[in-house]
Design a protein around this motif. Structure first.
Motif, PDB file in Angstrom:
ATOM      1  N   SER A  43       0.848  -1.186   0.000  1.00  0.00           N
ATOM      2  CA  SER A  43       0.000   0.000   0.000  1.00  0.00           C
ATOM      3  C   SER A  43       0.886   1.239   0.000  1.00  0.00           C
ATOM      4  O   SER A  43       2.063   1.171   0.337  1.00  0.00           O
ATOM      5  CB  SER A  43      -0.937  -0.014   1.212  1.00  0.00           C
ATOM      6  OG  SER A  43      -0.204  -0.149   2.407  1.00  0.00           O
ATOM      7  N   SER A  44       0.309   2.345  -0.353  1.00  0.00           N
ATOM      8  CA  SER A  44       1.044   3.598  -0.400  1.00  0.00           C
ATOM      9  C   SER A  44       0.922   4.289   0.955  1.00  0.00           C
ATOM     10  O   SER A  44      -0.184   4.517   1.443  1.00  0.00           O
ATOM     11  CB  SER A  44       0.470   4.478  -1.506  1.00  0.00           C
ATOM     12  OG  SER A  44       1.196   5.672  -1.598  1.00  0.00           O
ATOM     13  N   ILE A  45       2.062   4.611   1.554  1.00  0.00           N
ATOM     14  CA  ILE A  45       2.094   5.221   2.877  1.00  0.00           C
ATOM     15  C   ILE A  45       2.881   6.529   2.792  1.00  0.00           C
ATOM     16  O   ILE A  45       3.944   6.577   2.161  1.00  0.00           O
ATOM     17  CB  ILE A  45       2.751   4.267   3.902  1.00  0.00           C
ATOM     18  CG1 ILE A  45       1.913   3.012   4.058  1.00  0.00           C
ATOM     19  CG2 ILE A  45       2.958   4.940   5.240  1.00  0.00           C
ATOM     20  CD1 ILE A  45       2.436   2.039   5.071  1.00  0.00           C
ATOM     21  N   PRO A  46       2.391   7.571   3.459  1.00  0.00           N
ATOM     22  CA  PRO A  46       3.153   8.832   3.464  1.00  0.00           C
ATOM     23  C   PRO A  46       4.529   8.643   4.115  1.00  0.00           C
ATOM     24  O   PRO A  46       4.637   8.098   5.210  1.00  0.00           O
ATOM     25  CB  PRO A  46       2.284   9.780   4.300  1.00  0.00           C
ATOM     26  CG  PRO A  46       0.918   9.189   4.276  1.00  0.00           C
ATOM     27  CD  PRO A  46       1.113   7.707   4.153  1.00  0.00           C
ATOM     28  N   VAL A  47       5.550   9.093   3.447  1.00  0.00           N
ATOM     29  CA  VAL A  47       6.923   8.970   3.940  1.00  0.00           C
ATOM     30  C   VAL A  47       7.074   9.654   5.289  1.00  0.00           C
ATOM     31  O   VAL A  47       7.712   9.135   6.198  1.00  0.00           O
ATOM     32  CB  VAL A  47       7.929   9.553   2.912  1.00  0.00           C
ATOM     33  CG1 VAL A  47       9.330   9.628   3.482  1.00  0.00           C
ATOM     34  CG2 VAL A  47       7.908   8.740   1.629  1.00  0.00           C
ATOM     35  N   ARG A  48       6.456  10.803   5.465  1.00  0.00           N
ATOM     36  CA  ARG A  48       6.601  11.565   6.709  1.00  0.00           C
ATOM     37  C   ARG A  48       5.981  10.861   7.915  1.00  0.00           C
ATOM     38  O   ARG A  48       6.301  11.188   9.053  1.00  0.00           O
ATOM     39  CB  ARG A  48       6.038  12.971   6.549  1.00  0.00           C
ATOM     40  CG  ARG A  48       4.540  13.016   6.471  1.00  0.00           C
ATOM     41  CD  ARG A  48       4.022  14.454   6.307  1.00  0.00           C
ATOM     42  NE  ARG A  48       2.591  14.496   6.319  1.00  0.00           N
ATOM     43  CZ  ARG A  48       1.787  14.092   5.330  1.00  0.00           C
ATOM     44  NH1 ARG A  48       2.322  13.622   4.216  1.00  0.00           N
ATOM     45  NH2 ARG A  48       0.483  14.173   5.437  1.00  0.00           N
ATOM     46  N   SER A  49       5.093   9.878   7.693  1.00  0.00           N
ATOM     47  CA  SER A  49       4.447   9.182   8.807  1.00  0.00           C
ATOM     48  C   SER A  49       5.286   8.029   9.355  1.00  0.00           C
ATOM     49  O   SER A  49       4.968   7.484  10.406  1.00  0.00           O
ATOM     50  CB  SER A  49       3.076   8.656   8.383  1.00  0.00           C
ATOM     51  OG  SER A  49       3.230   7.603   7.444  1.00  0.00           O
ATOM     52  N   LEU A  50       6.352   7.670   8.670  1.00  0.00           N
ATOM     53  CA  LEU A  50       7.153   6.510   9.049  1.00  0.00           C
ATOM     54  C   LEU A  50       8.277   6.884  10.013  1.00  0.00           C
ATOM     55  O   LEU A  50       8.856   7.957   9.918  1.00  0.00           O
ATOM     56  CB  LEU A  50       7.732   5.849   7.800  1.00  0.00           C
ATOM     57  CG  LEU A  50       6.679   5.318   6.823  1.00  0.00           C
ATOM     58  CD1 LEU A  50       7.336   4.877   5.532  1.00  0.00           C
ATOM     59  CD2 LEU A  50       5.884   4.187   7.442  1.00  0.00           C
ATOM     60  N   GLU A  51       8.565   5.956  10.906  1.00  0.00           N
ATOM     61  CA  GLU A  51       9.620   6.132  11.903  1.00  0.00           C
ATOM     62  C   GLU A  51      10.716   5.098  11.661  1.00  0.00           C
ATOM     63  O   GLU A  51      10.420   3.963  11.304  1.00  0.00           O
ATOM     64  CB  GLU A  51       9.069   5.918  13.320  1.00  0.00           C
ATOM     65  CG  GLU A  51       8.014   6.912  13.727  1.00  0.00           C
ATOM     66  CD  GLU A  51       8.588   8.295  13.962  1.00  0.00           C
ATOM     67  OE1 GLU A  51       9.767   8.399  14.357  1.00  0.00           O
ATOM     68  OE2 GLU A  51       7.852   9.266  13.726  1.00  0.00           O
ATOM     69  N   PRO A  52      11.973   5.458  11.876  1.00  0.00           N
ATOM     70  CA  PRO A  52      13.033   4.444  11.796  1.00  0.00           C
ATOM     71  C   PRO A  52      12.865   3.448  12.939  1.00  0.00           C
ATOM     72  O   PRO A  52      12.415   3.815  14.019  1.00  0.00           O
ATOM     73  CB  PRO A  52      14.321   5.240  11.929  1.00  0.00           C
ATOM     74  CG  PRO A  52      13.929   6.587  12.395  1.00  0.00           C
ATOM     75  CD  PRO A  52      12.470   6.774  12.166  1.00  0.00           C
ATOM     76  N   ALA A  53      13.204   2.216  12.682  1.00  0.00           N
ATOM     77  CA  ALA A  53      13.034   1.176  13.708  1.00  0.00           C
ATOM     78  C   ALA A  53      14.373   0.802  14.304  1.00  0.00           C
ATOM     79  O   ALA A  53      15.199   1.660  14.557  1.00  0.00           O
ATOM     80  CB  ALA A  53      12.343  -0.036  13.096  1.00  0.00           C
ATOM     81  N   CYS A  54      14.559  -0.503  14.484  1.00  0.00           N
ATOM     82  CA  CYS A  54      15.790  -0.992  15.096  1.00  0.00           C
ATOM     83  C   CYS A  54      16.963  -0.738  14.144  1.00  0.00           C
ATOM     84  O   CYS A  54      16.975  -1.212  13.027  1.00  0.00           O
ATOM     85  CB  CYS A  54      15.671  -2.480  15.414  1.00  0.00           C
ATOM     86  SG  CYS A  54      15.041  -3.472  14.053  1.00  0.00           S
ATOM     87  N   TYR A  55      17.878   0.067  14.586  1.00  0.00           N
ATOM     88  CA  TYR A  55      19.046   0.373  13.771  1.00  0.00           C
ATOM     89  C   TYR A  55      19.969  -0.835  13.757  1.00  0.00           C
ATOM     90  O   TYR A  55      20.512  -1.209  14.774  1.00  0.00           O
ATOM     91  CB  TYR A  55      19.781   1.600  14.326  1.00  0.00           C
ATOM     92  CG  TYR A  55      18.988   2.868  14.185  1.00  0.00           C
ATOM     93  CD1 TYR A  55      18.998   3.573  12.982  1.00  0.00           C
ATOM     94  CD2 TYR A  55      18.223   3.351  15.232  1.00  0.00           C
ATOM     95  CE1 TYR A  55      18.271   4.737  12.831  1.00  0.00           C
ATOM     96  CE2 TYR A  55      17.484   4.519  15.088  1.00  0.00           C
ATOM     97  CZ  TYR A  55      17.512   5.200  13.886  1.00  0.00           C
ATOM     98  OH  TYR A  55      16.794   6.347  13.741  1.00  0.00           O
TER      99      TYR A  55
END
Length: 192
Positions: A43-55
Motif C-alpha cells: 500500500s502507499s504510505i506517506p513517507v513523513r508518517s514513518l519512523e526508523p526502527a531498530c538500527y
C-alpha cells in the motif's frame, strides 16, 4: 546446498505459547514468515508518517548505496519497504526511504505487518541477511546479540540461519554472554 536450505525461517506460533513466542522452524514444508510478508499487499504510505526502527547498521545508511538505488528507481520500481503496523516503524527499507526523500516523493510502497518489536527485530535481521546491501559482520553479530537477549532458547543453528553467521559464532556469542543461567535452557531447534 542452496542458501535457502541453509537458512532457518521464523514462524509465529501464538497458539502454543503464552507470550506469542516465535519458534524457529526449518525451511521444509512450512511457509516461512518472509514468504508470507512477500504475499502481503503493498500500500502507499506517506513517507513523513514513518519512523526508523531498530538500527541494524552501526554506520547508518550508506550514501553510495542510496545513490545506486536512486538511479535504479528512475527506470524501475523499487520493492516495497516493510513496516510494523502499530508503530509505523520501518523494519526493512531504510535506504529505500532515503531514496524516496531524495526524489521528493510524498508516498512510498510498503507492506505492513502486525508484529511485536521482538518479531520486527528478527524480521529486520533476516531480511537484511537475504537481500539489499548486506549487513557487515559486526552488524550481524550485534543483531545476533540482540536476538539472543529475547530468545536465549533458540538453538545456535536456528539463530545462525536468521543472522547469516555460523552456528560456531553464535555459540561463541552465547558463551560470552553475561547471563550464564541462560546457557542451561532447553533450546528450540530449526525444526521447532
Amino acid at each position: 546446498t542452496s542458501t535457502s536450505a541453509l537458512m532457518s525461517v521464523m514462524a509465529v506460533d501464538r497458539e502454543q505459547s503464552d507470550q506469542g513466542r516465535i519458534a524457529a522452524v526449518a525451511d521444509g514444508g512450512n511457509l516461512d514468515l518472509l514468504a508470507r510478508v512477500e504475499q502481503l499487499p503493498a500500500s502507499s504510505i506517506p513517507v513523513r508518517s514513518l519512523e526508523p526502527a531498530c538500527y541494524l547498521r552501526q554506520a547508518g545508511t550508506d550514501a553510495a548505496h542510496i545513490k545506486v538505488l536512486a538511479d535504479a528507481a528512475s527506470s524501475a520500481k523499487l520493492p516495497p519497504i516493510l513496516v510494523q503496523k502499530r508503530t509505523l516503524r520501518i523494519i526493512d527499507g531504510m535506504h529505500r526511504i532515503e531514496v524516496a526523500r531524495l526524489r521528493g516523493e510524498a508516498n512510498i510502497s510498503a507492506r505492513v505487518i502486525d508484529c511485536t518489536d521482538e518479531e520486527a527485530l528478527v524480521l529486520a535481521v533476516k531480511a537484511n541477511a537475504l537481500h539489499g546491501l548486506p549487513l557487515s559482520r559486526a552488524d550481524r553479530i550485534s543483531g545476533a546479540k540482540r536476538i539472543l537477549i529475547n530468545h536465549p532458547d533458540w538453538s545456535d543453528r536456528a539463530l545462525a540461519g536468521v543472522t547469516g553467521l555460523s552456528a560456531k559464532t553464535i555459540a561463541s556469542l552465547r558463551n560470552s554472554a553475561s547471563d550464564k543461567a541462560q546457557l542451561n535452557l532447553k533450546r528450540i531447534g530449526r525444526d521447532g
